[in-house]
Enzyme design. Structure first.
Site, PDB file in Angstrom:
ATOM      1  N   SER A 108       6.617  -1.355   7.462  1.00 49.95           N
ATOM      2  CA  SER A 108       5.723  -0.530   6.649  1.00 49.95           C
ATOM      3  C   SER A 108       4.381  -1.248   6.516  1.00 49.95           C
ATOM      4  O   SER A 108       4.325  -2.479   6.550  1.00 49.95           O
ATOM      5  CB  SER A 108       6.347  -0.339   5.275  1.00 49.95           C
ATOM      6  OG  SER A 108       5.381   0.128   4.359  1.00 49.95           O
ATOM      7  N   SER A 109       3.317  -0.456   6.313  1.00 46.46           N
ATOM      8  CA  SER A 109       1.995  -1.088   6.188  1.00 46.46           C
ATOM      9  C   SER A 109       1.858  -1.882   4.889  1.00 46.46           C
ATOM     10  O   SER A 109       0.908  -2.644   4.725  1.00 46.46           O
ATOM     11  CB  SER A 109       0.887  -0.037   6.289  1.00 46.46           C
ATOM     12  OG  SER A 109       1.048   0.938   5.294  1.00 46.46           O
ATOM     13  N   CYS A 110       2.817  -1.728   3.949  1.00 45.11           N
ATOM     14  CA  CYS A 110       2.716  -2.490   2.698  1.00 45.11           C
ATOM     15  C   CYS A 110       3.133  -3.952   2.868  1.00 45.11           C
ATOM     16  O   CYS A 110       3.097  -4.712   1.906  1.00 45.11           O
ATOM     17  CB  CYS A 110       3.505  -1.831   1.589  1.00 45.11           C
ATOM     18  SG  CYS A 110       5.267  -1.903   1.847  1.00 45.11           S
ATOM     19  N   TYR A 137      10.028  -4.347  -1.842  1.00 42.19           N
ATOM     20  CA  TYR A 137      10.253  -3.620  -0.585  1.00 42.19           C
ATOM     21  C   TYR A 137       9.561  -4.356   0.574  1.00 42.19           C
ATOM     22  O   TYR A 137      10.132  -4.516   1.653  1.00 42.19           O
ATOM     23  CB  TYR A 137       9.665  -2.215  -0.750  1.00 42.19           C
ATOM     24  CG  TYR A 137       9.726  -1.329   0.462  1.00 42.19           C
ATOM     25  CD1 TYR A 137      10.928  -0.761   0.869  1.00 42.19           C
ATOM     26  CD2 TYR A 137       8.574  -1.039   1.194  1.00 42.19           C
ATOM     27  CE1 TYR A 137      10.973   0.074   1.974  1.00 42.19           C
ATOM     28  CE2 TYR A 137       8.618  -0.200   2.289  1.00 42.19           C
ATOM     29  CZ  TYR A 137       9.813   0.352   2.681  1.00 42.19           C
ATOM     30  OH  TYR A 137       9.861   1.187   3.775  1.00 42.19           O
ATOM     31  N   LYS A 141      11.085  -5.880   4.054  1.00 40.55           N
ATOM     32  CA  LYS A 141      10.624  -5.441   5.377  1.00 40.55           C
ATOM     33  C   LYS A 141      10.101  -6.631   6.190  1.00 40.55           C
ATOM     34  O   LYS A 141      10.289  -6.677   7.408  1.00 40.55           O
ATOM     35  CB  LYS A 141       9.549  -4.355   5.237  1.00 40.55           C
ATOM     36  CG  LYS A 141      10.115  -3.008   4.805  1.00 40.55           C
ATOM     37  CD  LYS A 141      10.997  -2.421   5.903  1.00 40.55           C
ATOM     38  CE  LYS A 141      11.593  -1.088   5.543  1.00 40.55           C
ATOM     39  NZ  LYS A 141      12.544  -0.598   6.569  1.00 40.55           N
ATOM     40  N   THR A 165       2.109   3.415   9.098  1.00 37.90           N
ATOM     41  CA  THR A 165       1.323   3.638   7.898  1.00 37.90           C
ATOM     42  C   THR A 165       2.055   4.654   7.008  1.00 37.90           C
ATOM     43  O   THR A 165       3.198   5.005   7.278  1.00 37.90           O
ATOM     44  CB  THR A 165      -0.092   4.131   8.300  1.00 37.90           C
ATOM     45  OG1 THR A 165      -0.906   4.089   7.154  1.00 37.90           O
ATOM     46  CG2 THR A 165      -0.052   5.544   8.880  1.00 37.90           C
ATOM     47  N   HIS A 180       6.528   9.906  -2.363  1.00 39.33           N
ATOM     48  CA  HIS A 180       5.172   9.418  -2.076  1.00 39.33           C
ATOM     49  C   HIS A 180       4.159  10.481  -2.502  1.00 39.33           C
ATOM     50  O   HIS A 180       4.521  11.623  -2.796  1.00 39.33           O
ATOM     51  CB  HIS A 180       5.030   9.122  -0.588  1.00 39.33           C
ATOM     52  CG  HIS A 180       5.821   7.928  -0.156  1.00 39.33           C
ATOM     53  ND1 HIS A 180       7.054   8.036   0.426  1.00 39.33           N
ATOM     54  CD2 HIS A 180       5.566   6.610  -0.259  1.00 39.33           C
ATOM     55  CE1 HIS A 180       7.530   6.832   0.672  1.00 39.33           C
ATOM     56  NE2 HIS A 180       6.646   5.944   0.276  1.00 39.33           N
ATOM     57  N   ASP A 270      -2.530   2.530  -9.501  1.00 38.83           N
ATOM     58  CA  ASP A 270      -3.264   2.877  -8.272  1.00 38.83           C
ATOM     59  C   ASP A 270      -2.622   2.218  -7.052  1.00 38.83           C
ATOM     60  O   ASP A 270      -2.698   2.723  -5.941  1.00 38.83           O
ATOM     61  CB  ASP A 270      -4.713   2.374  -8.364  1.00 38.83           C
ATOM     62  CG  ASP A 270      -5.650   3.436  -8.921  1.00 38.83           C
ATOM     63  OD1 ASP A 270      -5.255   4.621  -8.977  1.00 38.83           O
ATOM     64  OD2 ASP A 270      -6.787   3.067  -9.307  1.00 38.83           O
TER      65      ASP A 270
HETATM   66  O1  GFB Z   1       2.256   7.436  -1.877  1.00 38.01           O
HETATM   67  P1  GFB Z   1       2.302   6.419  -2.952  1.00 38.01           P
HETATM   68  O2  GFB Z   1       3.408   6.510  -3.933  1.00 38.01           O
HETATM   69  O3  GFB Z   1       2.381   5.026  -2.232  1.00 38.01           O
HETATM   70  O4  GFB Z   1       0.938   6.445  -3.799  1.00 38.01           O
HETATM   71  P2  GFB Z   1       1.600   3.668  -1.951  1.00 38.01           P
HETATM   72  C1  GFB Z   1      -0.317   6.407  -3.178  1.00 38.01           C
HETATM   73  C2  GFB Z   1      -1.398   6.614  -4.206  1.00 38.01           C
HETATM   74  O5  GFB Z   1      -1.352   7.970  -4.663  1.00 38.01           O
HETATM   75  C3  GFB Z   1      -1.288   5.744  -5.455  1.00 38.01           C
HETATM   76  C4  GFB Z   1      -1.399   8.011  -6.081  1.00 38.01           C
HETATM   77  O6  GFB Z   1      -2.593   5.334  -5.850  1.00 38.01           O
HETATM   78  C5  GFB Z   1      -0.708   6.708  -6.487  1.00 38.01           C
HETATM   79  O7  GFB Z   1      -1.016   6.368  -7.840  1.00 38.01           O
HETATM   80  N1  GFB Z   1      -0.762   9.244  -6.579  1.00 38.01           N
HETATM   81  C6  GFB Z   1      -1.416  10.254  -7.203  1.00 38.01           C
HETATM   82  C7  GFB Z   1       0.543   9.553  -6.556  1.00 38.01           C
HETATM   83  N2  GFB Z   1      -0.569  11.192  -7.612  1.00 38.01           N
HETATM   84  C8  GFB Z   1       0.666  10.796  -7.220  1.00 38.01           C
HETATM   85  C9  GFB Z   1       1.956  11.365  -7.364  1.00 38.01           C
HETATM   86  O8  GFB Z   1       2.151  12.436  -7.939  1.00 38.01           O
HETATM   87  N3  GFB Z   1       3.000  10.675  -6.794  1.00 38.01           N
HETATM   88  C10 GFB Z   1       2.816   9.494  -6.139  1.00 38.01           C
HETATM   89  N4  GFB Z   1       3.872   8.878  -5.608  1.00 38.01           N
HETATM   90  N5  GFB Z   1       1.596   8.918  -6.035  1.00 38.01           N
HETATM   91  C11 GFB Z   1       4.046   3.038  -1.311  1.00 38.01           C
HETATM   92  C12 GFB Z   1       4.857   1.797  -1.487  1.00 38.01           C
HETATM   93  O9  GFB Z   1       2.806   2.686  -1.826  1.00 38.01           O
HETATM   94  O10 GFB Z   1       3.822   3.430   0.020  1.00 38.01           O
HETATM   95  C13 GFB Z   1       5.974   1.694  -0.540  1.00 38.01           C
HETATM   96  O11 GFB Z   1       5.207   1.666  -2.833  1.00 38.01           O
HETATM   97  C14 GFB Z   1       5.631   2.103   0.871  1.00 38.01           C
HETATM   98  O12 GFB Z   1       6.470   0.409  -0.554  1.00 38.01           O
HETATM   99  C15 GFB Z   1       4.873   3.396   0.893  1.00 38.01           C
HETATM  100  O13 GFB Z   1       4.884   1.111   1.506  1.00 38.01           O
HETATM  101  C16 GFB Z   1       4.428   3.790   2.286  1.00 38.01           C
HETATM  102  O14 GFB Z   1       0.864   3.776  -0.667  1.00 38.01           O
HETATM  103  O15 GFB Z   1       0.800   3.206  -3.103  1.00 38.01           O
END
Ligand code: GFB
Length: 309
Positions: A108-110, A137, A141, A165, A180, A270
């Site tokens: 994963s890109s994280c 996580y 990975k 990504t 996500h 964020d």
């Molecule tokens: O997709 P997301 O949960 O993953 O969140 P990450 C990306 C951004 O979208 C964050 C915002 O800044 C969230 O705060 N966001 C806005 C939301 N509204 C929402 C919502 O309703 N739901 C969610 N989930 N986010 C994950 C990692 O990080 O990405 C994992 O935690 C993995 O480990 C994955 O790498 C691909 O990109 O922040």
């Protein structure tokens, strides 16, 4: 991969695994090994070893993982680190013991440091501290990558790792709490439109930037890499372009037909400020993503609507 080869797609029902199966079927592969988590518990070493011993797969795609969005990662650190560590260890060790010809591990890109330079080059792995919301996580990975590299060095196993990504598409998880951002926003806007709500809450500030890859493009890249690449170094898979969460929300509102207000919920994290992959290595190998964000979103929305009927 020979057309008659036995291919094990671990996690074949998930977003990534199901897309890899679709892609392989298009290519004419038929000799698959599928097991649901009810049939074989990949966190159980004995069950995993037995599967490999009796079925002897030739090729393995490791798409089985405990995954989730920012809140799920932050809320369940023990499950994210333990389940991923144990599943990948069981699969990779069993693949070595049973002489699997080639194995592709999905990271994963994280895994890259939170404040790494952008775009994220493969060489930035382990050069700085991780994003705290998903370090559990990410550590698991990174261990998966290291397992592949170590088994290659010590035992000569042809095990490779790719770093996708942020992904989206059919069969994604649309649960509001654990998903996500992209599926969460599709559902939020869709439901708000149908209920006649005047506003939708988007987590965080809307300023973080993310790169989104349609899962069928990822599957295509995985098959390409399985055929074309051998080596210890990881390979990024992405589009090379990113977008703010606010801009993503605006596009999803448009696609779903929601016309109300977007409200930002600052009580939610964020995460990483920017996450954009350097895809030079993959494009030098000869692969590029072909699905635009708008087309991928429209297809995903259509799929989501079909599931809600
Ligand atoms: O997709 P997301 O949960 O993953 O969140 P990450 C990306 C951004 O979208 C964050 C915002 O800044 C969230 O705060 N966001 C806005 C939301 N509204 C929402 C919502 O309703 N739901 C969610 N989930 N986010 C994950 C990692 O990080 O990405 C994992 O935690 C993995 O480990 C994955 O790498 C691909 O990109 O922040």
């Amino acid at each position: 991969m020979e057309k008659q080869a036995k291919i094990y797609v671990a996690g074949h029902k998930g977003l990534v695994g199901s897309a890899i199966v679709r892609r392989l079927e298009q290519e004419g592969y038929k000799n698959f090994l599928f097991r649901s988590s009810k049939e074989v518990d990949l966190t159980n070493q004995v069950e995993t070893q037995k599967l490999f011993e009796t079925e002897k797969p030739d090729y393995v795609f490791v798409a089985a993982a405990k995954v989730g969005g920012i809140l799920a990662n932050n809320s369940y650190p023990a499950q994210f680190i333990y389940e991923n560590l144990i599943m990948e260890s069981n699969i990779i060790h069993a693949a070595y013991q049973n002489e699997v010809k080639k194995l592709l591990f999905l990271g994963s890109s994280c895994i890259y440091p939170k404040m790494a330079l952008q775009p994220l080059n493969e060489e930035y792995l382990l050069t700085g501290p991780l994003e705290p919301t998903n370090e559990w996580y990410a550590i698991a990975k990174i261990a998966g990558i290291k397992l592949c590299q170590a088994y290659r060095r010590q035992y000569g196993c042809n095990f490779i790792s790719v770093m996708p990504t942020n992904l989206y598409g059919p069969n994604d998880n649309f649960d509001m709490e654990t998903s996500h951002v992209l599926p969460a926003l599709i559902r939020k806007f869709h439901e708000a439109k149908h209920k006649g709500d005047t506003s939708v809450s988007v987590w965080g500030s809307g300023t973080p930037r993310r790169e989104f890859l349609f899962v069928d493009d990822l599957a295509d890249a995985c098959c390409f890499v399985m055929d074309q690449y051998e080596g210890e170094q990881i390979v990024n898979i992405g589009t090379g372009t990113d977008i703010t969460i606010a801009d993503l929300a605006a596009i999803i509102a448009e696609i779903t037909g929601f016309v109300g207000k977007i409200v930002y919920d600052a009580s939610k994290p964020d995460g990483t400020p920017v996450k954009r992959l350097d895809v030079t290595k993959l494009s030098n190998l000869g692969w590029k993503a072909t699905t635009s964000l708008r087309d991928g979103l429209a297809e995903t929305y259509q799929w989501y609507v079909s599931q809600t009927k």
